[in-house]
Write a protein that holds these residues in place. Sequence first.
Motif, PDB file in Angstrom:
ATOM      1  N   SER A 184      10.863 -10.020 -10.764  1.00 56.00           N
ATOM      2  CA  SER A 184      11.254  -9.727 -12.140  1.00 56.00           C
ATOM      3  C   SER A 184      10.640 -10.760 -13.083  1.00 56.00           C
ATOM      4  O   SER A 184      10.611 -11.951 -12.778  1.00 56.00           O
ATOM      5  CB  SER A 184      12.777  -9.745 -12.279  1.00 56.00           C
ATOM      6  OG  SER A 184      13.132  -9.601 -13.635  1.00 56.00           O
ATOM      7  N   THR A 185      10.185 -10.279 -14.231  1.00 53.68           N
ATOM      8  CA  THR A 185       9.610 -11.184 -15.225  1.00 53.68           C
ATOM      9  C   THR A 185      10.484 -11.325 -16.466  1.00 53.68           C
ATOM     10  O   THR A 185      10.148 -12.095 -17.365  1.00 53.68           O
ATOM     11  CB  THR A 185       8.200 -10.711 -15.649  1.00 53.68           C
ATOM     12  OG1 THR A 185       8.318  -9.461 -16.335  1.00 53.68           O
ATOM     13  CG2 THR A 185       7.286 -10.575 -14.445  1.00 53.68           C
ATOM     14  N   ASP A 186      11.590 -10.599 -16.509  1.00 48.59           N
ATOM     15  CA  ASP A 186      12.472 -10.674 -17.679  1.00 48.59           C
ATOM     16  C   ASP A 186      13.057 -12.075 -17.832  1.00 48.59           C
ATOM     17  O   ASP A 186      13.568 -12.656 -16.874  1.00 48.59           O
ATOM     18  CB  ASP A 186      13.633  -9.680 -17.540  1.00 48.59           C
ATOM     19  CG  ASP A 186      13.199  -8.242 -17.719  1.00 48.59           C
ATOM     20  OD1 ASP A 186      12.437  -7.978 -18.658  1.00 48.59           O
ATOM     21  OD2 ASP A 186      13.628  -7.394 -16.917  1.00 48.59           O
ATOM     22  N   ASP A 225       8.346  -5.162 -26.110  1.00 46.02           N
ATOM     23  CA  ASP A 225       8.195  -6.375 -26.925  1.00 46.02           C
ATOM     24  C   ASP A 225       6.848  -7.046 -26.665  1.00 46.02           C
ATOM     25  O   ASP A 225       6.129  -7.394 -27.601  1.00 46.02           O
ATOM     26  CB  ASP A 225       9.339  -7.347 -26.628  1.00 46.02           C
ATOM     27  CG  ASP A 225       9.187  -8.648 -27.390  1.00 46.02           C
ATOM     28  OD1 ASP A 225       9.180  -8.607 -28.645  1.00 46.02           O
ATOM     29  OD2 ASP A 225       9.060  -9.710 -26.740  1.00 46.02           O
ATOM     30  N   ARG A 226       6.505  -7.202 -25.403  1.00 44.57           N
ATOM     31  CA  ARG A 226       5.236  -7.863 -25.067  1.00 44.57           C
ATOM     32  C   ARG A 226       4.038  -7.055 -25.534  1.00 44.57           C
ATOM     33  O   ARG A 226       3.069  -7.614 -26.066  1.00 44.57           O
ATOM     34  CB  ARG A 226       5.155  -8.102 -23.563  1.00 44.57           C
ATOM     35  CG  ARG A 226       6.107  -9.170 -23.080  1.00 44.57           C
ATOM     36  CD  ARG A 226       6.061  -9.293 -21.582  1.00 44.57           C
ATOM     37  NE  ARG A 226       7.016 -10.300 -21.103  1.00 44.57           N
ATOM     38  CZ  ARG A 226       7.410 -10.376 -19.847  1.00 44.57           C
ATOM     39  NH1 ARG A 226       6.933  -9.550 -18.940  1.00 44.57           N
ATOM     40  NH2 ARG A 226       8.277 -11.297 -19.494  1.00 44.57           N
ATOM     41  N   LEU A 227       4.089  -5.735 -25.336  1.00 45.81           N
ATOM     42  CA  LEU A 227       2.969  -4.895 -25.766  1.00 45.81           C
ATOM     43  C   LEU A 227       2.823  -4.887 -27.278  1.00 45.81           C
ATOM     44  O   LEU A 227       1.705  -4.910 -27.798  1.00 45.81           O
ATOM     45  CB  LEU A 227       3.139  -3.470 -25.241  1.00 45.81           C
ATOM     46  CG  LEU A 227       2.876  -3.290 -23.756  1.00 45.81           C
ATOM     47  CD1 LEU A 227       3.302  -1.905 -23.295  1.00 45.81           C
ATOM     48  CD2 LEU A 227       1.410  -3.531 -23.432  1.00 45.81           C
ATOM     49  N   ALA A 254       2.103  -1.915 -17.727  1.00 42.38           N
ATOM     50  CA  ALA A 254       1.565  -2.638 -18.880  1.00 42.38           C
ATOM     51  C   ALA A 254       2.683  -3.446 -19.528  1.00 42.38           C
ATOM     52  O   ALA A 254       3.801  -2.968 -19.675  1.00 42.38           O
ATOM     53  CB  ALA A 254       0.954  -1.669 -19.884  1.00 42.38           C
ATOM     54  N   GLY A 255       2.385  -4.677 -19.892  1.00 42.67           N
ATOM     55  CA  GLY A 255       3.350  -5.530 -20.573  1.00 42.67           C
ATOM     56  C   GLY A 255       4.218  -6.353 -19.646  1.00 42.67           C
ATOM     57  O   GLY A 255       5.079  -7.099 -20.096  1.00 42.67           O
ATOM     58  N   VAL A 256       3.978  -6.238 -18.350  1.00 37.04           N
ATOM     59  CA  VAL A 256       4.808  -6.974 -17.390  1.00 37.04           C
ATOM     60  C   VAL A 256       4.318  -8.413 -17.202  1.00 37.04           C
ATOM     61  O   VAL A 256       5.067  -9.266 -16.767  1.00 37.04           O
ATOM     62  CB  VAL A 256       4.899  -6.199 -16.057  1.00 37.04           C
ATOM     63  CG1 VAL A 256       3.651  -6.383 -15.217  1.00 37.04           C
ATOM     64  CG2 VAL A 256       6.130  -6.549 -15.286  1.00 37.04           C
ATOM     65  N   GLY A 257       3.047  -8.662 -17.502  1.00 36.85           N
ATOM     66  CA  GLY A 257       2.515 -10.018 -17.401  1.00 36.85           C
ATOM     67  C   GLY A 257       1.547 -10.252 -16.260  1.00 36.85           C
ATOM     68  O   GLY A 257       1.347 -11.391 -15.843  1.00 36.85           O
ATOM     69  N   LYS A 258       0.921  -9.209 -15.738  1.00 32.07           N
ATOM     70  CA  LYS A 258       0.013  -9.348 -14.588  1.00 32.07           C
ATOM     71  C   LYS A 258      -1.109 -10.356 -14.839  1.00 32.07           C
ATOM     72  O   LYS A 258      -1.336 -11.250 -14.029  1.00 32.07           O
ATOM     73  CB  LYS A 258      -0.611  -7.995 -14.225  1.00 32.07           C
ATOM     74  CG  LYS A 258       0.357  -6.940 -13.781  1.00 32.07           C
ATOM     75  CD  LYS A 258      -0.325  -5.614 -13.552  1.00 32.07           C
ATOM     76  CE  LYS A 258      -1.033  -5.055 -14.752  1.00 32.07           C
ATOM     77  NZ  LYS A 258      -0.171  -4.668 -15.883  1.00 32.07           N
ATOM     78  N   ARG A 308      -3.898  -5.928 -10.993  1.00 35.66           N
ATOM     79  CA  ARG A 308      -4.282  -4.574 -11.408  1.00 35.66           C
ATOM     80  C   ARG A 308      -3.035  -3.708 -11.391  1.00 35.66           C
ATOM     81  O   ARG A 308      -2.281  -3.727 -10.421  1.00 35.66           O
ATOM     82  CB  ARG A 308      -5.333  -3.973 -10.490  1.00 35.66           C
ATOM     83  CG  ARG A 308      -5.718  -2.588 -10.984  1.00 35.66           C
ATOM     84  CD  ARG A 308      -6.895  -1.999 -10.321  1.00 35.66           C
ATOM     85  NE  ARG A 308      -7.207  -0.749 -11.022  1.00 35.66           N
ATOM     86  CZ  ARG A 308      -7.996   0.168 -10.552  1.00 35.66           C
ATOM     87  NH1 ARG A 308      -8.593  -0.015  -9.398  1.00 35.66           N
ATOM     88  NH2 ARG A 308      -8.213   1.270 -11.227  1.00 35.66           N
ATOM     89  N   THR A 309      -2.848  -2.939 -12.397  1.00 33.29           N
ATOM     90  CA  THR A 309      -1.649  -2.121 -12.547  1.00 33.29           C
ATOM     91  C   THR A 309      -1.241  -1.452 -11.247  1.00 33.29           C
ATOM     92  O   THR A 309      -0.110  -1.586 -10.788  1.00 33.29           O
ATOM     93  CB  THR A 309      -1.865  -1.063 -13.650  1.00 33.29           C
ATOM     94  OG1 THR A 309      -2.171  -1.725 -14.870  1.00 33.29           O
ATOM     95  CG2 THR A 309      -0.636  -0.194 -13.810  1.00 33.29           C
TER      96      THR A 309
END
Length: 177
Positions: free
Chosen positions: A156-158, A119-121, A13-17, A83-84
């Motif tokens: 990576s999404t950072d 931060d995103r969540l 969760a929060g990774v940007g899927k 999907r997670t």
Amino acid sequence: MDHVEALLIGGRAGVGKTTVGWEVTAQLAAAGVAHAYIEGDMIGQVHPAPADDPDRVHITERTLAAIWDNYARLGCRRLVYPRTVSVLPEYGEMIQRALTGEVRLIRVLLTASDATAVDRLTRREQGSRLEAELQTTAQKAPMLEARASSGTIRVSTDDRSVIEIAKEVMAASGWLE
């Protein structure tokens, strides 16, 4: 193309899927590539969970199969599926059953640091789900890393833009070649 290809976008969760998935569909549409988008984390959401399906795996499979049947009748042969847990072996098997026939799975695990995910969540969750999402994301990240199917591509999404991430995910699919 007589087979189906599914681009599975997994991650905590929060990774940007979802955001990356939508950008992938925008890039595909701009390139004129036929595809369908199904938000995997949403299609099994029923409460209460069926008594014989507490993890909602079977209802998700049936729902995916029904939706995909409609898209396949329209000629769709490519699926973007965030999907997670989609990168786990058992979910790949479920997706193959739901889509039927010869299915090529392209697995991408989006990653993010704990700080980025939190931060995103925190910005996304405005209701009562924030604490649960924060706990779940901390547990899911190491589990997904350890159990992702072999051949899963990690992205990576950072500190990266959604467009840049989606381009890397698209490169993994090979759909724009």
